[in-house]
Scaffold this active site. Structure first.
Site, short mmCIF file in Angstrom:
data_model
loop_
_atom_site.label_atom_id
_atom_site.label_comp_id
_atom_site.label_asym_id
_atom_site.label_seq_id
_atom_site.Cartn_x
_atom_site.Cartn_y
_atom_site.Cartn_z
N GLU A 255 13.62 -35.71 -1.59
CA GLU A 255 13.75 -35.85 -0.13
C GLU A 255 12.38 -36.12 0.46
OE1 GLU A 255 16.62 -35.81 1.49
OE2 GLU A 255 17.73 -35.42 -0.36
N CYS A 289 10.49 -34.16 9.08
CA CYS A 289 10.94 -35.45 8.54
C CYS A 289 11.95 -36.09 9.48
CB CYS A 289 11.55 -35.26 7.16
SG CYS A 289 12.93 -34.12 7.15
P1 NAD Z 1 3.29 -33.15 -0.16
O1 NAD Z 1 3.96 -34.25 -0.92
O2 NAD Z 1 1.85 -33.25 0.08
O3 NAD Z 1 3.53 -31.75 -0.87
C1 NAD Z 1 4.84 -31.28 -1.13
C2 NAD Z 1 4.81 -30.37 -2.34
O4 NAD Z 1 4.45 -31.14 -3.47
C3 NAD Z 1 3.81 -29.24 -2.26
O5 NAD Z 1 4.41 -28.06 -2.74
C4 NAD Z 1 2.72 -29.66 -3.22
O6 NAD Z 1 2.10 -28.55 -3.81
C5 NAD Z 1 3.52 -30.42 -4.25
N1 NAD Z 1 2.78 -31.37 -5.08
C6 NAD Z 1 1.65 -32.02 -4.80
N2 NAD Z 1 1.26 -32.79 -5.86
C7 NAD Z 1 2.20 -32.61 -6.81
C8 NAD Z 1 2.37 -33.09 -8.13
N3 NAD Z 1 1.51 -33.93 -8.69
N4 NAD Z 1 3.45 -32.71 -8.83
C9 NAD Z 1 4.36 -31.86 -8.29
N5 NAD Z 1 4.23 -31.33 -7.06
C10 NAD Z 1 3.17 -31.71 -6.32
O7 NAD Z 1 4.13 -33.06 1.21
P2 NAD Z 1 3.82 -32.10 2.44
O8 NAD Z 1 2.67 -32.68 3.18
O9 NAD Z 1 3.80 -30.69 2.01
O10 NAD Z 1 5.15 -32.28 3.30
C11 NAD Z 1 5.30 -33.19 4.32
C12 NAD Z 1 6.22 -34.31 3.88
O11 NAD Z 1 7.51 -33.79 3.54
C13 NAD Z 1 6.50 -35.32 4.97
O12 NAD Z 1 6.39 -36.63 4.47
C14 NAD Z 1 7.93 -35.03 5.39
O13 NAD Z 1 8.59 -36.14 5.94
C15 NAD Z 1 8.52 -34.60 4.10
N6 NAD Z 1 9.74 -33.81 4.31
C16 NAD Z 1 10.94 -34.37 4.00
C17 NAD Z 1 12.11 -33.67 4.23
C18 NAD Z 1 13.43 -34.28 3.87
O14 NAD Z 1 14.40 -33.52 3.78
N7 NAD Z 1 13.52 -35.58 3.68
C19 NAD Z 1 12.06 -32.37 4.77
C20 NAD Z 1 10.80 -31.82 5.07
C21 NAD Z 1 9.65 -32.55 4.83
#
Ligand code: NAD
Length: 490
Positions: A255, A289
């Site tokens: 997502e 999001c």
């Molecule tokens: P991010 O991608 O920076 O981080 C998300 C998670 O991924 C964190 O827990 C982080 O520790 C982990 N992560 C980072 N590198 C990784 C790797 N190499 N392998 C595995 N995990 C890793 O995102 P963010 O800044 O925390 O969140 C914001 C984003 O989330 C926005 O783009 C938003 O639109 C999206 N979002 C989407 C939904 C949806 O349902 N579509 C809901 C909420 C947020």
């Protein structure tokens, strides 16, 4: 201005095999409140060895957990709901302090949303069924079982840490999988406290595990782990693409982001659009999001809409500390995001956009993460603020000449998560929605307006994700698979 909020320091680390344990890593990271600047606690920077331990615990727990009836598994989830309910205010307080969202308006509702997500999984998991298909061979019988997949790696973002965690984890557990979770670094403490609710609910050891640490270390170890069968991820496009490639061959629920176009047609009821725009642009300080990331407004109503929205923002959006009851919008969660907003605003102004209200970092607050609610006019397709995911409290207004122009722009966008169209002509709205390239399109309500039992997720072919979360959909499509057993009579 008083900058501190009284709290007990939270020292977080892994929860593995039903116990809070020491991490294999020696390093820790402080968790600093974006609202007050105070250190709220710290968490262990986990290592791949912690992931190995957690996955082994989850794998060991799988057989007995998946052998329970769904009714028995759901009894544990009911107890989890009770534990969360008992700690509702305490959890919301930590969520507000660590994440930055207003306590009453957003943190308490996120705890309630967490409960609702678990409740939906409990209700719907009981109705999943297999089939007994007809066969050509009269001497055989066949049974199609719906079976859990195994160990789920569940990775959360920081914007709705418990909302997203529960949407991933409750349906995974209800259907018989076991889980290893990774919280986002800036909201690790709240998920750690949430893990205490699992402990108190008495889940069998290893059914739910949590490893704290950084994405590139802990996350990479989780997503490529050979004993992990499913990866559920909510987060940014860049991380999502990396994970999807790394987890190739596993079931995936991915997502990602969006930029929530709001299309205001020439016959829109502006009395309805303006309050929705306030909620969807400035709610969660735009860090959602489902936020309205761009407004595509018909020339006939553009000036009137710009005027009314600006007035409403100045009158109704109160930027402030999360624990001040007058606050309707808190700070941003982190510095890299604030820098992105500065860039989106700066480049838009350089390219000819004009500020109607707001305009960057607010002064006089305990941290520099308080960003003013902003309305920007004269936005064009060449500006990052219009086409990228800004993820902050900016309403970029872009003029369109027709609904078909809006559709063309939406088709060009790399995102396809959710959208809204406003018109008094319901048939016109429905036709537009049917053609719009988004996983969710709302006619006459904000892009993110939905309910927890309905499918939510990006449209295939765009960069907003793969698969649907919420409702029965992830249970059918991701957390279970069909298994065929046939037998020959006699
Ligand atoms: P991010 O991608 O920076 O981080 C998300 C998670 O991924 C964190 O827990 C982080 O520790 C982990 N992560 C980072 N590198 C990784 C790797 N190499 N392998 C595995 N995990 C890793 O995102 P963010 O800044 O925390 O969140 C914001 C984003 O989330 C926005 O783009 C938003 O639109 C999206 N979002 C989407 C939904 C949806 O349902 N579509 C809901 C909420 C947020």
């Amino acid at each position: 201005m008083s900058t501190t909020v009284e709290h007990t320091s939270v020292e977080a680390g892994p929860f593995i095999g039903g116990r809070f344990v020491e991490s294999s890593g020696q390093e820790r990271q402080d968790s600093v409140s974006p609202a007050t600047g105070q250190v709220v606690g710290s968490f262990a920077l986990g290592l791949p060895a912690d992931v190995d331990r957690a996955v082994a615990a989850a794998r060991d727990a799988f057989e007995s957990w998946s052998s329970l009836t769904v009714f028995d598994r759901c009894r544990y989830l009911e107890r989890l709901i009770e534990e969360i309910r008992n700690r509702r205010e305490e959890l919301a307080r930590l969520l507000a302090l660590e994440q930055g969202k207003p306590y009453r308006l957003e943190a308490l509702p996120e705890i309630d949303e967490t409960i609702a997500n678990i409740r939906v999984a409990v209700e719907l998991a009981k109705y999943l069924e297999g089939t007994v298909p007809q066969l050509a061979d009269p001497r055989k019988r066949a049974f199609v079982y719906r079976v859990p997949r195994g160990v789920v790696a569940a990775i959360q973002p920081w914007n709705f840490p418990l909302g997203t965690a529960s949407a991933q984890i409750a349906p995974a557990l209800a259907t018989g999988n076991t889980v290893v979770a990774l919280p986002a670094p800036s909201t690790t403490l709240i998920e750690y406290e949430w893990a205490r609710c699992f402990e108190a609910a008495g889940f069998p050891p290893g059914v739910f595990n949590l490893v704290t640490g950084s994405g590139p270390v802990v996350g990479d170890a989780m997503t490529a782990h050979p004993d992990v069968q499913v990866v559920a991820f909510t987060g940014s496009v860049a991380t999502g693409r990396h994970i999807a490639a790394r987890a190739s061959g596993k079931a995936q629920l991915i997502e990602l982001g969006g930029n929530g176009p709001v299309v205001v047609l020439d016959d829109a009821d502006l009395d309805a659009v303006v309050p929705d725009a306030l909620q969807s642009t400035y709610g969660a300080a735009g860090q959602s999001c489902t936020a309205s990331g761009r407004f595509l407004v018909h020339d006939a109503v553009y000036d009137e809409f710009a005027h009314r929205l600006t007035e409403a923002v100045q009158r109704e959006i109160k930027l402030g500390l999360p624990f001040d009851d007058a606050t309707t919008m808190g700070p941003l969660n982190n510095a890299p995001l604030a820098e992105k907003l500065d860039r989106h605003l700066g480049t838009a102004l350089d390219a000819g956009a004009t500020l109607l209200t707001g305009g960057g970092r607010a002064k006089g607050f305990p941290t520099d993460l308080y960003w003013e609610p902003t309305v920007l006019t004269g936005v064009t397709e060449s500006m990052a603020v219009a086409v990228e995911e800004t993820f902050g409290p900016i309403a970029p207004l872009q003029r369109i000449a027709s609904g078909s122009e809006a559709l063309e722009l939406m088709h060009k966008s790399p995102y396809g998560l959710c959208a809204a169209v406003y018109t008094k002509d319901i048939a016109r709205g429905l036709t537009f929605a049917e053609k719009a390239p988004s996983g969710l399109v709302n006619v006459n309500s904000r892009p993110g307006d939905t309910e927890t039992h309905l499918p939510f997720g990006g449209r295939a072919g765009k960069l907003s994700g793969i698969g649907k979360i919420l409702g029965r959909y992830p249970m059918e499509d991701v957390f279970t698979e069909l298994k065929l057993i046939s037998l020959k009579l006699g």
